[in-house]
Structures are given as structure tokens and as C-alpha cells.
Design a protein around this motif. Structure first.
Motif, PDB file in Angstrom:
ATOM      1  N   HIS A 100       0.882  -1.100  -0.138  1.00  0.00           N
ATOM      2  CA  HIS A 100      -0.099   0.062   0.162  1.00  0.00           C
ATOM      3  C   HIS A 100       0.997   1.194   0.024  1.00  0.00           C
ATOM      4  O   HIS A 100       0.460   2.206  -0.862  1.00  0.00           O
ATOM      5  N   GLU A 101       1.835   1.241   0.927  1.00  0.00           N
ATOM      6  CA  GLU A 101       2.854   2.417   0.715  1.00  0.00           C
ATOM      7  C   GLU A 101       3.495   2.806  -0.517  1.00  0.00           C
ATOM      8  O   GLU A 101       3.611   3.795  -0.959  1.00  0.00           O
ATOM      9  N   VAL A 102       3.920   1.537  -1.271  1.00  0.00           N
ATOM     10  CA  VAL A 102       4.569   1.741  -2.558  1.00  0.00           C
ATOM     11  C   VAL A 102       3.567   2.266  -3.676  1.00  0.00           C
ATOM     12  O   VAL A 102       4.038   3.242  -4.396  1.00  0.00           O
ATOM     13  N   ARG A 103       2.149   1.650  -3.440  1.00  0.00           N
ATOM     14  CA  ARG A 103       1.265   2.125  -4.465  1.00  0.00           C
ATOM     15  C   ARG A 103       1.005   3.941  -4.090  1.00  0.00           C
ATOM     16  O   ARG A 103       1.028   4.480  -5.154  1.00  0.00           O
ATOM     17  N   GLU A 104       0.954   4.182  -2.817  1.00  0.00           N
ATOM     18  CA  GLU A 104       0.708   5.513  -2.626  1.00  0.00           C
ATOM     19  C   GLU A 104       1.928   6.335  -3.129  1.00  0.00           C
ATOM     20  O   GLU A 104       1.783   7.636  -3.494  1.00  0.00           O
ATOM     21  N   GLU A 105       3.219   5.967  -2.931  1.00  0.00           N
ATOM     22  CA  GLU A 105       4.423   6.619  -3.410  1.00  0.00           C
ATOM     23  C   GLU A 105       4.464   6.673  -4.767  1.00  0.00           C
ATOM     24  O   GLU A 105       4.710   8.005  -5.227  1.00  0.00           O
ATOM     25  N   CYS A 109       4.375  10.245  -7.209  1.00  0.00           N
ATOM     26  CA  CYS A 109       5.442  10.404  -8.314  1.00  0.00           C
ATOM     27  C   CYS A 109       4.774  10.791  -9.493  1.00  0.00           C
ATOM     28  O   CYS A 109       5.155  11.741 -10.201  1.00  0.00           O
ATOM     29  N   PHE A 110       3.481  10.085  -9.947  1.00  0.00           N
ATOM     30  CA  PHE A 110       2.832  10.405 -11.175  1.00  0.00           C
ATOM     31  C   PHE A 110       2.232  11.840 -11.056  1.00  0.00           C
ATOM     32  O   PHE A 110       2.131  12.391 -12.082  1.00  0.00           O
ATOM     33  N   ASP A 111       1.823  12.113  -9.894  1.00  0.00           N
ATOM     34  CA  ASP A 111       1.507  13.626  -9.439  1.00  0.00           C
ATOM     35  C   ASP A 111       2.404  14.906 -10.005  1.00  0.00           C
ATOM     36  O   ASP A 111       2.020  15.530 -10.413  1.00  0.00           O
ATOM     37  N   ALA A 193       9.253   2.838  -6.773  1.00  0.00           N
ATOM     38  CA  ALA A 193       8.234   4.130  -6.863  1.00  0.00           C
ATOM     39  C   ALA A 193       9.139   5.248  -7.684  1.00  0.00           C
ATOM     40  O   ALA A 193       8.572   5.838  -8.574  1.00  0.00           O
ATOM     41  N   ARG A 194      10.287   5.246  -7.253  1.00  0.00           N
ATOM     42  CA  ARG A 194      11.292   6.285  -8.037  1.00  0.00           C
ATOM     43  C   ARG A 194      11.459   5.848  -9.522  1.00  0.00           C
ATOM     44  O   ARG A 194      11.295   6.759 -10.419  1.00  0.00           O
ATOM     45  N   LYS A 195      11.633   4.525  -9.793  1.00  0.00           N
ATOM     46  CA  LYS A 195      11.754   4.099 -11.139  1.00  0.00           C
ATOM     47  C   LYS A 195      10.476   4.254 -11.977  1.00  0.00           C
ATOM     48  O   LYS A 195      10.425   4.898 -13.080  1.00  0.00           O
ATOM     49  N   HIS A 196       9.032   4.104 -11.354  1.00  0.00           N
ATOM     50  CA  HIS A 196       8.061   4.444 -12.043  1.00  0.00           C
ATOM     51  C   HIS A 196       7.999   5.984 -12.619  1.00  0.00           C
ATOM     52  O   HIS A 196       7.380   6.214 -13.411  1.00  0.00           O
TER      53      HIS A 196
END
Length: 318
Positions: A100-105, A109-111, A193-196
Motif C-alpha cells: 500500500h505504501e509503494v502504491r501511494e508513493e 510520483c505520477f502527480d 516508486a522512483r523508477k516508476h
């Protein structure tokens, strides 16, 4: 002496370790007997669900555990299945919060990319930001990443970054960039998340988008990102509709040994001939990279804010 084929080498290794099928199966077809040095694998606890009228497995496991705490007789009354389920339930890990934390991060990033715009991703030169008129993205760290950041700021173009608390070679951890405003970067806890975020910053959504991926000299983390970007382009997860230029900056032949290794991969047959060369453009300097990007995006000569090579001038006037 000719080198043995890789498959035969592996087969010889397996055979030499005594793992070949013929060494485990007796000639009469009977099941082999295991020596005391090779005990059988322990049986895993079974989770048995009854078809009708039964309580859910977790509920039965809790009941079994409570009964076991009361008396051995009650444990026996519950039966073998409930006892096994209680053992399995006790061994289960609690639910992890990291997905869940990865998804939120990743969403954050996308925002950030949505707010600042896509552009050139550095895995450093103000000229590229000025040439493509785009946002400059990097890991917002020191070294070449900082060179890209400062170059873009000198060109008066937007800058964004996905940093981590501690880069390789740093002695201290910091979640804050020394001079970028906090709204222009995000400190990531998770590398995924950084890579995404970096991938999303490089993707082109419309033909007018001018983005690029520029791989600068770096260490293990840079190589990790470099090969992941290459794999995503190879599998058409990046550039399937609108191609994204991928440049490898081979300053002072820094990546020459890596390129030799990839050529060896072609000779071994693990990489198709010409496959790697089709995924990126190897440039030995900034000027070559700028000219490649200008031609890739058909930038008019009047908008090329750098010194044009004599060869390109001759091609343009002929």
C-alpha cells in the motif's frame, strides 16, 4: 580445442553433482532409497476446507488454538485437521503494509510528473533542456545528476527529481535537496516508486512531446536503471506508440567495456545481432547527442541553440 556448448557444460555439472536422473533411479525401476544424508523434505501443514457447513479456516484455527490452550482432550476432539490449521495460522505473517505504501508513493510520483511535465530523464546539460524545451528529470542527487539540474536551471527550464535519502558514496541521509524547492522533487522510500516516476516522465503521450532518456556515467544504481529502461524499450513498454530516444553518453570511453560485453553476448547468442544497437544511440560527447536529438525531433536549424557541425550545415544547405 573447441569450447563445449553451454548446455553440455551445465549437463556435465548436474551429472557430476549426482543429480542426473539415471543416478537416482535404480535399474529395476524401484523408487530409490534415501540415505541418512538426504532425508525427505518435511511435509507442509495442510489447510483443509470442508465443502459445507464448516466455519471459515481462520475461525476454525482460532477455535482450535483456544481449545488447545484449555486441555489436551479438547485438542483431540477438534481433530487432526483443526490442529494443523492452528499450526499453520500461527506461522502466518501479519499483513504487510509496504504494498500500500509503494502504491501511494507511486501515485505521488505520477502527480509530480503531471504538475511539472514530461521531459528529458537523466539516469547532464542545459543545452538539451533548451533544445527540447522540456522539463529536466533526474534522481536529484549529487554528481552528474546535479550537473543536469544546474544546467536546466541555467537554461531557465523546469526541473523535477525523484531522490532517495542516501545516495551511494554519501555518509549522511537527508530527505531534502540543498537548493531545489520542495514542490519540484519527491524523496522516495522505495526504489520501485522512483523508477516508476522516471519512466512516466520519459513517456510521450502526444507527438508534440519531446522527451529523452540520457544515460550518464554511473555506478551500480545507474546500470540498474539503464538496463531496466533498455528492457522496457525492448518489450515496447516505452515507445510502443511514440518512440523515445535513448542515449548512452560514452564520455572518455567510460562505457566501452560494457559495449564490448554486449557484443560478446551477441556472439554467444544470448542477444540477437543488432538488438542492442537498435535500442539506443551511443554518443561520445554532448555535441553528438544534441545533433541526434535535433534530427530525431526535426528541430529547425534556427531553433538549434548550439554550435552546428560543418557536416550538418552542408547537408542543410545542399
Amino acid at each position: 580445442m573447441a569450447a563445449a556448448a553451454p548446455s553440455s557444460v551445465v549437463a556435465g555439472l548436474v551429472s557430476g553433482l549426482g543429480l542426473a536422473r539415471s543416478s537416482l533411479t535404480p535399474s529395476d525401476g524401484r523408487s530409490p532409497s534415501l540415505s541418512p544424508l538426504h532425508p525427505p523434505w518435511p511435509a507442509a501443514p495442510r489447510l483443509v476446507c470442508r465443502s459445507s457447513g464448516a466455519r471459515p479456516p481462520r475461525e476454525r484455527a482460532v477455535a482450535a488454538a483456544a481449545a488447545a490452550a484449555n486441555s489436551p482432550r479438547q485438542q483431540q476432539q477438534l481433530g487432526e485437521h483443526e490442529h494443523e490449521e492452528a499450526v499453520a495460522a500461527a506461522a502466518m505473517e501479519p499483513e504487510r503494509s509496504s504494498p500500500h505504501e509503494v502504491r501511494e508513493e507511486i501515485a505521488r510520483c505520477f502527480d509530480l510528473v503531471r504538475r511539472l511535465g514530461r521531459g528529458a530523464v537523466y539516469l547532464g546539460s542545459s543545452r538539451i533542456a533548451r533544445l527540447l524545451d522540456c522539463t529536466t528529470w533526474s534522481g536529484a542527487g549529487p554528481g552528474f545528476m546535479d550537473a543536469a539540474t544546474q544546467g536546466a536551471l541555467e537554461a531557465g527550464k523546469p526541473v523535477g527529481g525523484f531522490k532517495i535519502g542516501k545516495e551511494a558514496g554519501e555518509w549522511t541521509t537527508s530527505n531534502f535537496h540543498p537548493y531545489l524547492p520542495s514542490e519540484s522533487y519527491l524523496t522516495c522510500r522505495f526504489f520501485s516508486a522512483r523508477k516508476h516516476g522516471l519512466v512516466d516522465a520519459a513517456v510521450r503521450n502526444c507527438p508534440t512531446d519531446r522527451t529523452a532518456i540520457i544515460a550518464l556515467p554511473g555506478g551500480i544504481g545507474t546500470l540498474d536503471e539503464l538496463f531496466e529502461m533498455m528492457a522496457l524499450i525492448q518489450l515496447e513498454r516505452i515507445g510502443s506508440t511514440l518512440p523515445v530516444p535513448f542515449l548512452l553518453l560514452n564520455y572518455d570511453s567510460y562505457y566501452s567495456k560494457l559495449l564490448d560485453f554486449l557484443n560478446d553476448c551477441e556472439e554467444w547468442g544470448t542477444v540477437a545481432p543488432g538488438e542492442v544497437a537498435s535500442l539506443w544511440k551511443v554518443c561520445n560527447g554532448n555535441h553528438e547527442a544534441l545533433e541526434y536529438l535535433a534530427q530525431f525531433y526535426n528541430v529547425p536549424l534556427a531553433e538549434r541553440n548550439y554550435c552546428i557541425s560543418p557536416q550538418l550545415k552542408q547537408q542543410a544547405t545542399s
